[in-house]
Scaffold this active site. Sequence first.
Site, short mmCIF file in Angstrom:
data_model
loop_
_atom_site.label_atom_id
_atom_site.label_comp_id
_atom_site.label_asym_id
_atom_site.label_seq_id
_atom_site.Cartn_x
_atom_site.Cartn_y
_atom_site.Cartn_z
N CYS A 161 0.82 -1.23 0.00
CA CYS A 161 0.00 0.00 0.00
C CYS A 161 0.84 1.27 0.00
CB CYS A 161 -0.95 0.00 1.19
SG CYS A 161 -2.18 -1.31 1.03
N HIS A 197 -3.32 7.11 2.15
CA HIS A 197 -3.72 5.79 1.64
C HIS A 197 -5.10 5.47 2.21
CE1 HIS A 197 -3.89 1.67 0.58
NE2 HIS A 197 -3.76 1.23 1.82
N ASN A 214 -10.17 -0.06 -0.74
CA ASN A 214 -8.71 -0.03 -0.74
C ASN A 214 -8.22 -0.62 -2.07
OD1 ASN A 214 -5.99 -0.37 -0.35
ND2 ASN A 214 -6.17 -1.33 1.67
#
Length: 332
Positions: free
Chosen positions: A117, A257, A287
């Site tokens: 990520c 993020h 996500n």
Amino acid sequence: MTHKITAAITAVHGYVPDYILTNQELEKMVDTSDQWITERTGIKERRILKGENKGTSFMAAEAVKGLLEKSGTNPLEIDAIICATVTPDMLFPCTANLVADMVGAKNAMSFDMLAACSGFIYALETGASYIQLGRYKKVVVIGADKMSSIVNYKDRTSCILFGDGAGAVLLEPNTEGLGVIDAILKSDGSGKDLLYIKAGGSACPITEENVNSPDRYFFQDGKAVFKYAVTRMADVAEEMMKRHHLVGEDIAYLVPHQANKRIIDATAERMGIGPEKVTMNIERYGNTTGATIPLCLWDYEKKFKKGDNLILAAFGGGFTWGAVYLKWAYNS
Ligand code: ACO
């Protein structure tokens, strides 16, 4: 006053697939509820790439084609393409190689970067370094993931979190002091047992025995990862602000993020900034791993003003985490 060469983002573009996987649809697939997902994560829906043989490169190439078109860039002028992804089309050639071919970037060197990520901010710092050195003039940095290819849709603790998408930025030299000012990037491989895909690599190849096992899919100890993410993302954002003597009022936007709205809120609180200064699209895309930050930049591009101070922050598998401080370089 003359400035040294910095790497500025001069264009941003994104791509998300058409298919929308809603919380209501997930309710039919696993034992979950719209209320649980919304309260614990902030996610309402995510995009899923459908179509046989379509991988991450398809979405990444769409994002880059749009990027080149809107910036009027000839693909032959691109010096480098870096693609941050944990879901490459195949082990090799890398996805950036495929994208270079698909967009006609025949003069570009290209490679993938794997930092989960945090991949996009790792790739951004790498691309920016080539520009700052004076080595390259046009670098494309992509964050792209087809998370639906590694998600176990029988595991309610993880399948509700992820979606597919791609975002890309063009980096070019700047002499006005705009662009990437600083990056703090960190890693701690001892997090390997808390967030990983066990099978499919060289340590544990896919075999007849494990081909149908959950070991092929994304796994995380969500509660443990949450604790690391919520402190480390906030720590590194605060460290960056202190290093540059910035206070909440100096920051135009936090671009975090998008893993969990609660992690994002905690980071913003520690930075002393209100929700109006936080870019957020987790409710629509979930996500998307490498793609979350460039997709946020794309979504908020019109709101950013030349000279705005942006802090990009991420936490992910490895563990990897970090923050980038950049000054936005243009008005849309
Ligand atoms: N629907 C309903 N109930 C659920 C679901 C679901 N989808 N998933 C879990 N539950 C249940 C659990 O079984 C548990 O039940 P129990 O109390 O009876 O045991 C209860 O809900 C609470 O579960 P927790 O895991 O404690 O829930 P939590 O509030 O921690 O939320 C989540 C889980 C959303 C995964 C959170 O921990 C999280 O966001 N973690 C961090 C994610 C992250 O940042 N990952 C890094 C990036 S990913 C990457 O790098 C690729």
